[in-house]
Design a protein around this motif. Structure first.
Motif, mmCIF file in Angstrom:
data_model
loop_
_atom_site.group_PDB
_atom_site.id
_atom_site.type_symbol
_atom_site.label_atom_id
_atom_site.label_comp_id
_atom_site.label_asym_id
_atom_site.label_seq_id
_atom_site.Cartn_x
_atom_site.Cartn_y
_atom_site.Cartn_z
ATOM 1 N N LYS A 26 0.842 -1.201 0.000
ATOM 2 C CA LYS A 26 0.000 0.000 0.000
ATOM 3 C C LYS A 26 0.875 1.248 0.000
ATOM 4 O O LYS A 26 2.092 1.154 0.232
ATOM 5 C CB LYS A 26 -0.958 -0.015 1.191
ATOM 6 N N PRO A 27 0.293 2.414 -0.267
ATOM 7 C CA PRO A 27 1.103 3.631 -0.358
ATOM 8 C C PRO A 27 1.955 3.846 0.899
ATOM 9 O O PRO A 27 1.498 3.609 2.027
ATOM 10 C CB PRO A 27 0.061 4.743 -0.504
ATOM 11 N N GLY A 28 3.201 4.284 0.679
ATOM 12 C CA GLY A 28 4.096 4.565 1.790
ATOM 13 C C GLY A 28 4.730 3.331 2.413
ATOM 14 O O GLY A 28 5.495 3.434 3.363
ATOM 15 N N HIS A 29 4.411 2.144 1.865
ATOM 16 C CA HIS A 29 4.879 0.885 2.435
ATOM 17 C C HIS A 29 5.654 0.070 1.401
ATOM 18 O O HIS A 29 5.596 0.342 0.202
ATOM 19 C CB HIS A 29 3.688 0.051 2.928
ATOM 20 N N VAL A 30 6.345 -0.967 1.881
ATOM 21 C CA VAL A 30 6.981 -1.936 0.992
ATOM 22 C C VAL A 30 6.567 -3.340 1.423
ATOM 23 O O VAL A 30 6.314 -3.584 2.609
ATOM 24 C CB VAL A 30 8.525 -1.815 0.998
ATOM 25 N N LEU A 31 6.496 -4.242 0.443
ATOM 26 C CA LEU A 31 6.246 -5.655 0.735
ATOM 27 C C LEU A 31 7.608 -6.330 0.852
ATOM 28 O O LEU A 31 8.430 -6.243 -0.065
ATOM 29 C CB LEU A 31 5.432 -6.307 -0.390
ATOM 30 N N VAL A 32 7.851 -6.977 1.998
ATOM 31 C CA VAL A 32 9.143 -7.601 2.261
ATOM 32 C C VAL A 32 8.981 -9.108 2.410
ATOM 33 O O VAL A 32 8.114 -9.570 3.161
ATOM 34 C CB VAL A 32 9.793 -7.020 3.545
ATOM 35 N N LYS A 33 9.803 -9.850 1.675
ATOM 36 C CA LYS A 33 9.902 -11.301 1.886
ATOM 37 C C LYS A 33 10.871 -11.502 3.048
ATOM 38 O O LYS A 33 12.036 -11.125 2.965
ATOM 39 C CB LYS A 33 10.412 -11.993 0.622
ATOM 40 N N ILE A 34 10.374 -12.063 4.145
ATOM 41 C CA ILE A 34 11.151 -12.142 5.377
ATOM 42 C C ILE A 34 12.126 -13.316 5.331
ATOM 43 O O ILE A 34 11.755 -14.434 4.980
ATOM 44 C CB ILE A 34 10.207 -12.260 6.590
ATOM 45 N N ALA A 35 13.381 -13.034 5.700
ATOM 46 C CA ALA A 35 14.410 -14.080 5.769
ATOM 47 C C ALA A 35 14.624 -14.557 7.201
ATOM 48 O O ALA A 35 14.953 -15.722 7.434
ATOM 49 C CB ALA A 35 15.731 -13.554 5.199
ATOM 50 N N ALA A 36 14.445 -13.649 8.159
ATOM 51 C CA ALA A 36 14.648 -13.995 9.574
ATOM 52 C C ALA A 36 13.930 -12.978 10.432
ATOM 53 O O ALA A 36 13.724 -11.830 10.024
ATOM 54 C CB ALA A 36 16.140 -14.010 9.921
ATOM 55 N N SER A 37 13.531 -13.416 11.629
ATOM 56 C CA SER A 37 12.988 -12.486 12.619
ATOM 57 C C SER A 37 13.561 -12.859 13.972
ATOM 58 O O SER A 37 14.111 -13.944 14.143
ATOM 59 C CB SER A 37 11.457 -12.521 12.639
ATOM 60 N N SER A 38 13.461 -11.940 14.935
ATOM 61 C CA SER A 38 13.977 -12.271 16.268
ATOM 62 C C SER A 38 12.879 -12.102 17.307
ATOM 63 O O SER A 38 11.895 -11.393 17.083
ATOM 64 C CB SER A 38 15.202 -11.423 16.624
ATOM 65 N N VAL A 39 13.075 -12.782 18.434
ATOM 66 C CA VAL A 39 12.073 -12.773 19.499
ATOM 67 C C VAL A 39 12.512 -11.795 20.585
ATOM 68 O O VAL A 39 13.666 -11.810 21.025
ATOM 69 C CB VAL A 39 11.905 -14.186 20.107
ATOM 70 N N ASN A 40 11.591 -10.948 21.010
ATOM 71 C CA ASN A 40 11.845 -9.987 22.072
ATOM 72 C C ASN A 40 10.945 -10.280 23.267
ATOM 73 O O ASN A 40 9.898 -10.906 23.125
ATOM 74 C CB ASN A 40 11.583 -8.566 21.564
ATOM 75 N N THR A 41 11.351 -9.784 24.424
ATOM 76 C CA THR A 41 10.562 -10.010 25.632
ATOM 77 C C THR A 41 9.125 -9.527 25.454
ATOM 78 O O THR A 41 8.177 -10.174 25.919
ATOM 79 C CB THR A 41 11.216 -9.297 26.832
ATOM 80 N N VAL A 42 8.934 -8.404 24.761
ATOM 81 C CA VAL A 42 7.572 -7.886 24.574
ATOM 82 C C VAL A 42 6.716 -8.869 23.770
ATOM 83 O O VAL A 42 5.509 -8.996 24.001
ATOM 84 C CB VAL A 42 7.591 -6.474 23.934
ATOM 85 N N ASP A 43 7.330 -9.619 22.853
ATOM 86 C CA ASP A 43 6.583 -10.633 22.093
ATOM 87 C C ASP A 43 6.040 -11.706 23.030
ATOM 88 O O ASP A 43 4.887 -12.132 22.920
ATOM 89 C CB ASP A 43 7.480 -11.297 21.044
ATOM 90 N N THR A 44 6.892 -12.155 23.953
ATOM 91 C CA THR A 44 6.463 -13.208 24.880
ATOM 92 C C THR A 44 5.402 -12.678 25.846
ATOM 93 O O THR A 44 4.498 -13.405 26.246
ATOM 94 C CB THR A 44 7.656 -13.790 25.670
ATOM 95 N N MET A 45 5.497 -11.399 26.201
ATOM 96 C CA MET A 45 4.486 -10.788 27.081
ATOM 97 C C MET A 45 3.128 -10.717 26.392
ATOM 98 O O MET A 45 2.086 -11.000 26.999
ATOM 99 C CB MET A 45 4.936 -9.386 27.507
ATOM 100 N N ILE A 46 3.127 -10.343 25.107
ATOM 101 C CA ILE A 46 1.867 -10.271 24.358
ATOM 102 C C ILE A 46 1.222 -11.655 24.289
ATOM 103 O O ILE A 46 0.022 -11.811 24.541
ATOM 104 C CB ILE A 46 2.098 -9.695 22.942
ATOM 105 N N ARG A 47 2.020 -12.658 23.956
ATOM 106 C CA ARG A 47 1.482 -14.017 23.856
ATOM 107 C C ARG A 47 0.859 -14.463 25.180
ATOM 108 O O ARG A 47 -0.200 -15.077 25.213
ATOM 109 C CB ARG A 47 2.602 -14.975 23.454
#
Length: 329
Positions: A26-47
């Motif tokens: 969409k405008p102002g954005h890019v579509l990215v094919k993800i190669a890797a992501s990392s886990v942060n404490t906030v991710d585990t808190m949300i879950r």
């Protein structure tokens, strides 16, 4: 595209593999094919906490904030990125922004930057959230060459970046850790290690500052530990912290004339507020990394997208050293 969905929140909420529609750029954005992501404490808190946290997305949710990958499509109005560019950033996984535990993400171009050329996708994916946090805390606290800086929790995700950035900006860096492995990492990153289990604040302030205290304290532990930061700080000193959801007696801070900087790096994503600052910081971090001033430390365990529950468990176990990364290919 393949995604790992959370259908209901809870302590061990399962991630379910699902085929979902690939998002449209969409405008102002890019579509990215993800190669890797990392886990942060906030991710585990949300879950774990779900809607107890005001920033958790509605279920079914695609969690995950940090990523590195390759631009596949460019939205209207985006001039700084082209198809094929390798980028990194922290751009989803909360509120109404779909996250990175999927093969693709549509990311606001103001929340990303070109990946450091000297880092792998894995390494770049480890950086955005923790590195922006460390950068923001140190700069808001007015770091200067020659400052004596104390980093609490220097072997953690944010802390290990804060040590390196403080060194890069010419500070004399000290850092607390609670075990041999943690202290070895702290020393390897160029800081003087302090074992908080065997040395009192009074002892290490006397030993390293002649009793004067540290001009800047970066507290990535926060909470009740802030009282240690107040004790360790010099008169009119600066304290930056990433955790301040607590009640504390500020009397010690009053009598020392301390300034407290609270860093909550999700504000631009949550409130659509000054997002371009994240792109600027990520660009600067890439230059620092390329000059040899910043190298993320990755946990030795490796995880695929299907093993994301194991990756979350690894971070929560406290046994990991460095950032926990999920590989996609």
């Amino acid at each position: 595209m393949k995604a790992m969905l959370i259908n209901a929140y809870g302590a061990d909420a399962p991630f379910k593999a699902a085929e979902v529609d690939k998002p449209d750029v969409k405008p102002g954005h890019v579509l990215v094919k993800i190669a890797a992501s990392s886990v942060n404490t906030v991710d585990t808190m949300i879950r774990k906490m779900g809607k107890e946290l005001p920033l958790s997305p509605d279920t079914p949710a695609i969690l995950g904030m940090d990523f590195a990958g390759t631009v596949e499509a460019v939205g209207d109005g985006v001039t700084e990125y082209s198809v094929g560019d390798e980028v990194y950033g922290c751009a989803g996984g909360l509120a109404d922004l779909p996250g990175t535990l999927a093969e693709f993400i549509v990311a606001d171009s103001k929340l990303i930057a070109k990946k450091p050329t000297n880092l792998s996708m894995r390494e770049a994916a480890a950086l955005p959230l923790v590195a922006i946090t460390a950068y923001e805390g140190l700069t808001r606290a007015g770091i200067q060459p020659g400052h004596k800086v104390l980093v609490h929790g220097g072997s953690g995700g944010v802390g290990h970046v804060a040590i390196q950035l403080a060194k890069h900006w010419g500070a004399e860096v000290y850092s607390t850790g609670g075990g041999e492995k943690q202290l070895a990492l702290i020393e390897r990153l160029g800081a003087t290690g302090i074992n908080y289990k065997t040395e009192s604040v009074e002892q290490y302030v006397a030993k390293h500052t002649g009793g004067a205290g540290f001009e800047l304290v970066f507290d990535s532990v926060g909470g009740a530990n802030l009282t240690n930061s107040f004790e360790a700080a010099a008169l009119n000193g600066q304290i930056a912290t990433t955790v301040s959801m607590c009640e504390l007696d500020l009397t010690p801070a009053h009598f020392k004339g301390l300034s407290l900087h609270v860093v909550f790096m999700l504000i631009p994503m949550l409130h659509h507020f000054q997002r371009e600052q994240h792109a600027e910081i990520l660009r600067d971090l890439a230059q620092i990394s390329e000059s040899g001033g910043l190298n993320p430390v990755l946990d030795e365990e490796r995880f695929s997208l299907d093993q994301v529950a194991d990756a979350y468990a690894r971070l929560e176990s406290g046994k990991g050293m460095g950032k926990v990364v999920v590989d996609y290919h």
